[in-house]
Design a protein around this motif. Sequence first.
Motif, PDB file in Angstrom:
ATOM      1  N   GLY A 341      24.931 -22.131 -20.743  1.00 40.22           N
ATOM      2  CA  GLY A 341      25.781 -21.362 -21.643  1.00 40.22           C
ATOM      3  C   GLY A 341      27.217 -21.864 -21.692  1.00 40.22           C
ATOM      4  N   ALA A 342      27.600 -22.733 -20.749  1.00 38.54           N
ATOM      5  CA  ALA A 342      28.968 -23.280 -20.772  1.00 38.54           C
ATOM      6  C   ALA A 342      29.105 -24.208 -21.977  1.00 38.54           C
ATOM      7  CB  ALA A 342      29.244 -24.037 -19.481  1.00 38.54           C
ATOM      8  N   GLN A 343      30.228 -24.128 -22.668  1.00 34.17           N
ATOM      9  CA  GLN A 343      30.420 -24.947 -23.869  1.00 34.17           C
ATOM     10  C   GLN A 343      31.608 -25.893 -23.790  1.00 34.17           C
ATOM     11  OE1 GLN A 343      30.683 -21.527 -26.452  1.00 34.17           O
ATOM     12  NE2 GLN A 343      28.784 -22.142 -27.491  1.00 34.17           N
ATOM     13  N   GLN A 344      32.620 -25.492 -23.051  1.00 35.59           N
ATOM     14  CA  GLN A 344      33.815 -26.333 -23.068  1.00 35.59           C
ATOM     15  C   GLN A 344      34.481 -26.422 -21.687  1.00 35.59           C
ATOM     16  OE1 GLN A 344      37.607 -25.048 -24.156  1.00 35.59           O
ATOM     17  NE2 GLN A 344      37.070 -22.932 -24.649  1.00 35.59           N
ATOM     18  N   THR A 411      33.958 -22.883 -19.593  1.00 35.02           N
ATOM     19  CA  THR A 411      33.798 -21.597 -20.279  1.00 35.02           C
ATOM     20  C   THR A 411      33.131 -21.779 -21.644  1.00 35.02           C
ATOM     21  OG1 THR A 411      35.007 -19.611 -20.964  1.00 35.02           O
ATOM     22  CG2 THR A 411      36.170 -21.686 -21.188  1.00 35.02           C
ATOM     23  N   THR A 412      33.141 -20.733 -22.463  1.00 33.15           N
ATOM     24  CA  THR A 412      32.591 -20.832 -23.822  1.00 33.15           C
ATOM     25  C   THR A 412      33.737 -21.067 -24.796  1.00 33.15           C
ATOM     26  OG1 THR A 412      32.867 -18.466 -24.136  1.00 33.15           O
ATOM     27  CG2 THR A 412      30.727 -19.208 -23.286  1.00 33.15           C
TER      28      THR A 412
END
Length: 541
Positions: A341-344, A411-412
């Motif tokens: 789920g981590a995006q950035q 984080t996202t």
Amino acid sequence: MSTTSPAPRHTEAARSEIPPGFAALIGILAVGAAVGAGELVAALISPASSPVLAVGNAVINYSPEPLTEFAKSHFGTNDKPILLSGMAVVIVVVAAAAGLASRRHPRPGVVTVVVLGLAGLLAVVAATVFSPLDVIAPLLSLGVGLVVFRLLHGLALRTYRPLPVGGEPTTEPPGGSRDGAGRVSRRDVLLGSSAAIGVVSLGSGVGGLLLANSGSSSRNAVTAALAMATLAERAPAIPAGASFAELGTPTFITANPDFYRIDVALRIPTQTASDWRLRIHGMVDKETTLTFADLMSRPLVERTITLTCVSNPVGGNLISTANFIGVELRPILLEAGIQPGAQQLFTTSIDGWNTSTPTDVVLEPDRGALLAIGMNGEALPPEHGFPVRMIVPGLFGYVSGTKWLSDMEITTFGAQRGYWYRRGWSEQAPIKTESRIDRPLAGTSVPGGRLTCAGIAWSQPTGIQGVEVRIDGGPWQAAQLSTEVNGRTWRMWRTDFDVGPGNHTVQTRATNHDGAVQTQTTADPIPNGASGWPATTFTAV
Ligand SMILES: Nc1nc2c(c(=O)[nH]1)N[C@H]1C(S)=C(S)[C@@H](COP(=O)(O)O)O[C@H]1N2
Ligand SMILES: [Mo]
């Protein structure tokens, strides 16, 4: 002013004469206070703004080449201490002479302090590295010089005022230490303030130098450590055919002082390597804090990478190439354990600037993202992110190249928004396939006949497969390309045309190794990079 003197004020002032030794000392103290204040404030605000060092650098830069060569070959690495000692001697002599010339009137001293101060200001402003706050140290230095000179000079004139002709002895005989009432005499005030100013100037000068040196000695230590280190991977030597610099393209590697610089840092952060920490936190299994020693103990790799700014207009020069030394970012993230789920990676600089970098890009096995600590064989220059910055080939600098790196939150995209994204630029921005014409230059006249055109093209991290060039809207012709170094870097092109007299327009379009052709659609730099075929109009005569 004494009111007991019957003599008119102006004759009194005109007759006052400061003894030569003391007059020279006043000049030296005033200039010394100016130098001391300048060094201290520069060390506190921005090391690049030291007026003395800026003048020294200007001397080196504007010295004729044979002279600098002579200095280097005769004094070796001592050439800088020798230059600085030479400057110290010149400054003391000039200051003493200015003081001597001001035994009656302050004007020669004031003019000298102002001229020296302006020289410092000019040198700071004209330096290769300049931020607006850098004017503070030289301006303050000038101000302190003026105030100290006027103060001591005024005190001295009053102290060495001769006895009024035919008058009674004043209550304050020159040279006496105390008057009848036991008050402190003018001479004591003068000597006391001189001594105090001397001590404070010396203290701030030395303090400033020590402070500034803690930064540069940290950089020197890193440079030395990099020179000693065994690199796990060295950048291959750049082949001779990698650029067409003789035809007007840039050299393949950009020298550090010529490397483009873009940031919003008014004051360059001055953290030492030993104080540096990087906290990796957020959506990770194991929160981690890295020190500089941790980085040095990991495999060090050197990579030739071209960095590009999203603000670069078509034909612009916000693009440069260096051999970056650093550690691989991917294994560090894998060790920390990126959660689903981590995006950035939301990275923040010591000065508070921040940006978003997509996690999946950094985790690509072949991407080669780095925590960089070296640039072209030395520690990162202060203005390029010392002690540590991030470099991700193929992403614009504003979404990946965090300088003075200090924090990394996994984080996202929704959770954190970066500095430029909040100001209307795209959240994610891969580099576009682009080209630039370096010769001929727009608006110039060239001799008719055979004409060589040359320039650069880039499409990191894919690399350039071809560049086509056309003149006056004619057929596209394939340009000759320079020897390819790697997909993460620019590639140079060249081609020849026969041109008759008159105006002509050259255009280019590049193709990358995936077959993507540079788009003709023009776009402004905002929000995700300029596009369009570059066109250069020139005149053949
Ligand atoms: N701390 C910090 N890092 C930053 C920036 C900044 O303003 N502050 N600007 C970014 C931008 S827009 C670019 S293009 C690159 C430029 O890096 P350079 O100055 O070393 O060429 O740094 C990036 N990293
Ligand atoms: Mo940028």
